[in-house]
Design a protein around this motif. Structure first.
Motif, PDB file in Angstrom:
ATOM      1  N   ILE A 183     -60.769  74.432 -19.755  1.00 47.41           N
ATOM      2  CA  ILE A 183     -62.215  74.207 -19.802  1.00 47.41           C
ATOM      3  C   ILE A 183     -62.712  74.227 -18.365  1.00 47.41           C
ATOM      4  N   ALA A 184     -63.282  75.344 -17.990  1.00 50.17           N
ATOM      5  CA  ALA A 184     -63.737  75.520 -16.605  1.00 50.17           C
ATOM      6  C   ALA A 184     -64.875  76.530 -16.611  1.00 50.17           C
ATOM      7  N   PRO A 185     -65.805  76.406 -15.664  1.00 46.32           N
ATOM      8  CA  PRO A 185     -66.893  77.375 -15.591  1.00 46.32           C
ATOM      9  C   PRO A 185     -66.341  78.795 -15.473  1.00 46.32           C
ATOM     10  N   GLY A 186     -66.872  79.682 -16.294  1.00 45.51           N
ATOM     11  CA  GLY A 186     -66.427  81.078 -16.270  1.00 45.51           C
ATOM     12  C   GLY A 186     -65.390  81.407 -17.326  1.00 45.51           C
ATOM     13  N   SER A 187     -64.715  80.387 -17.852  1.00 48.57           N
ATOM     14  CA  SER A 187     -63.716  80.643 -18.903  1.00 48.57           C
ATOM     15  C   SER A 187     -64.417  80.901 -20.229  1.00 48.57           C
ATOM     16  N   ASP A 188     -63.727  81.599 -21.118  1.00 45.46           N
ATOM     17  CA  ASP A 188     -64.265  81.773 -22.469  1.00 45.46           C
ATOM     18  C   ASP A 188     -64.506  80.402 -23.096  1.00 45.46           C
ATOM     19  N   ALA A 189     -65.599  80.298 -23.836  1.00 50.75           N
ATOM     20  CA  ALA A 189     -65.899  79.020 -24.500  1.00 50.75           C
ATOM     21  C   ALA A 189     -65.103  78.920 -25.805  1.00 50.75           C
ATOM     22  N   ASP A 190     -63.794  78.847 -25.652  1.00 49.73           N
ATOM     23  CA  ASP A 190     -62.868  78.540 -26.749  1.00 49.73           C
ATOM     24  C   ASP A 190     -62.575  77.052 -26.613  1.00 49.73           C
ATOM     25  N   ILE A 191     -63.174  76.264 -27.456  1.00 50.98           N
ATOM     26  CA  ILE A 191     -63.142  74.805 -27.270  1.00 50.98           C
ATOM     27  C   ILE A 191     -62.903  74.138 -28.614  1.00 50.98           C
ATOM     28  N   VAL A 192     -62.087  73.091 -28.581  1.00 52.31           N
ATOM     29  CA  VAL A 192     -61.851  72.296 -29.791  1.00 52.31           C
ATOM     30  C   VAL A 192     -62.316  70.865 -29.527  1.00 52.31           C
ATOM     31  N   LEU A 193     -63.122  70.340 -30.442  1.00 54.84           N
ATOM     32  CA  LEU A 193     -63.402  68.902 -30.414  1.00 54.84           C
ATOM     33  C   LEU A 193     -62.384  68.251 -31.330  1.00 54.84           C
ATOM     34  N   TYR A 194     -61.599  67.373 -30.762  1.00 55.42           N
ATOM     35  CA  TYR A 194     -60.489  66.763 -31.517  1.00 55.42           C
ATOM     36  C   TYR A 194     -60.792  65.289 -31.722  1.00 55.42           C
TER      37      TYR A 194
END
Ligand code: DUC
Ligand code: ZN
Ligand code: ZN
Length: 469
Positions: A392-403
């Motif tokens: 999770i970093a600026p510029g990375s793909d927004a592949d994110i999981v809320l766990y």
């Protein structure tokens, strides 16, 4: 462009767990703010992540969707398998394109592109299996690395007559990888010796599934692991990655090489961390067929599981992948009734890896940071997808999981999404749950509801591994 602010959560990465708000713009992560410091006005959605971990989407670096194997085909298609992966918080898979003996490598790769075209729900990449290392295959390795974004090649020391490479072939492929920067992935089991033990067992009438494990002893995994490491040293320290490591003595070989600073890495899989030869493979009657996979489950009376967890903590094991290779019990696993050697090898877990490893956090086996590292960050770095994926970093793909650590998951064939008529994890309970999944900025899962679509997933051309010295 759409924008979303994920507010109030705890962002977890290799650096640890830090409260923060994450702004997604379009398909990318745009910024991370101190809690409350993000934008307050503007055209964006707000998702309340209070009480939840905000982690990078899982990267499963070892899957076999639709793999032709053992006279049948893995039961998940790229459609069903990647959808199931999404439900489980995995947003990238790396599957294996296959070249068999006598086939052209590029044809195998083209076949995998054709199978995946328009089918995947999440992003995907390929490793290339080399089942016939010859002059043409060695040339193809350069082309795949330089032009196709395929930077890792799997070889087999097992399965003579199917995928097996002899030591000379392995050495030649390793020398090529040393030159072009690719990673050699190794199925490290001594196949010719295993075939002798299998034949002897069948002749003695030992045909139940447990004999699959007994005829693939730890010694033959450790020996092959050691031989692969020595061959890689002859190939000027060619980078080597041992897949599906299951046994303590194989881990010892990897740890010793890593202590010398060698380019040697290994993954394990959830099945080796939790399941055993006696309790699963040794289940009454033919039931144990559900857990026939190679490398096999190991004895609960030995220290394998504890050693593998320790290996994950100490980074002697870098990655947890699934080796997802599902077969239905009916008609597929049943092919081996009366002869364990005819049971198609494989377990399906692509939906459960993130949860099963989180249970390791709950059980005190892993830190939160190490959880995220082994399921997302390190596989992304190992296989040339970082920093686009795995962080999770600026510029990375927004592949994110809320766990959600306050919810629970109960695994069952009744509720899973994989195309399997049983679950290898039936009844397992996890003290946590995937809550929301973003793939490149789009919510594809929220709660138990699916919002994704096949064709959303894109092919990822990979760079070289970050870890090579
Ligand atoms: N092991 C499995 O269990 N299935 C697919 C191939 C492999 O190496
Ligand atoms: Zn393998
Ligand atoms: Zn595999």
């Amino acid at each position: 462009m759409s924008a979303t602010l994920i507010k109030g959560g705890t962002v977890v990465g290799p650096q640890g767990a830090i409260p923060g708000d994450v702004l997604i713009v379009g398909e990318k992560i745009s910024a991370i703010f101190m809690p409350g410091d993000g934008p307050t006005e503007g055209d964006f959605d707000v998702i309340d992540a209070t009480g939840k971990y905000v982690i990078p989407g899982g990267v499963d670096a070892h899957t076999h969707m639709e793999m032709p194997f053992g006279g049948t085909k893995a039961s998940d298609t790229f459609d069903t398998g990647t959808r199931a992966a999404a439900f489980g918080g995995t947003t990238t898979i790396i599957d294996f394109a296959i070249q068999r003996y006598g086939e052209v490598v590029q044809d195998g790769l083209a076949a995998w592109h054709a199978k995946t075209q328009g089918e995947c729900h999440i992003d995907y990449a390929f490793h290339q299996i080399l089942g016939g290392v010859d002059d043409d295959a060695l040339k193809a390795m350069d082309q795949l690395v330089n032009e196709e974004g395929i930077t890792s090649f799997k070889l087999f020391m097992a399965y003579p007559g199917v995928f097996y490479s002899d030591d000379g072939q392995i050495l030649r492929a390793m020398q090529k990888a040393r030159d072009n920067g690719a990673l050699i992935m190794m199925h490290a089991e001594n196949g010719p010796a295993i075939d002798v033990l299998v034949k002897q067992a069948i002749e003695r009438g030992e045909t139940d599934p447990i004999h699959h494990g007994i005829t693939r002893p730890e010694a033959l995994e450790a020996e092959a692991t050691s031989r692969a490491i020595w061959l890689a040293s002859v190939a000027a320290d060619c980078p080597l990655y041992i897949v599906h490591l299951s046994a303590s003595k194989a881990l010892e070989q990897v740890a010793a090489a890593r202590d010398l600073g060698r380019n040697v890495f290994a993954e394990t899989c959830p099945q080796y961390l939790y399941l055993t030869l006696e309790d699963q493979l040794g289940a009454p009657g033919f039931e144990g067929a559900k857990w026939v996979c190679s490398t096999p489950l190991r004895s609960k009376h030995e220290s394998h599981r504890a050693d593998l967890w320790r290996g994950l903590r100490s980074n002697d094991l870098s990655v947890v992948s699934t080796d997802h290779c599902p077969f239905c019990f009916k008609d597929q696993k049943e092919m081996g009734i009366g002869d364990f050697s005819k049971i198609p090898n494989g377990i399906g877990s692509v939906e459960h890896r993130v949860d099963l490893l989180y249970q390791g956090v709950v059980d005190g086996q892993l830190s939160l940071a190490r959880w995220v590292e082994t399921i997302a960050t390190t596989p992304a770095r190992m296989f040339g997808l970082y920093p686009r994926k795995g962080v999770i970093a600026p510029g990375s793909d927004a592949d994110i999981v809320l766990y959600d650590p306050s919810a629970r998951t109960r695994i069952s064939v009744e509720t899973h999404h994989m195309n399997m008529d049983y679950s290898a994890w039936e009844g397992y309970e996890i003290a946590g749950k995937v809550d929301t999944v973003f793939s490149r900025g789009t919510v594809i899962v929220s709660g138990d509801t699916y919002h994704g679509r096949k064709g959303h997933g894109q092919f990822l051309r990979r760079g070289l591994s970050d870890y090579l010295v």
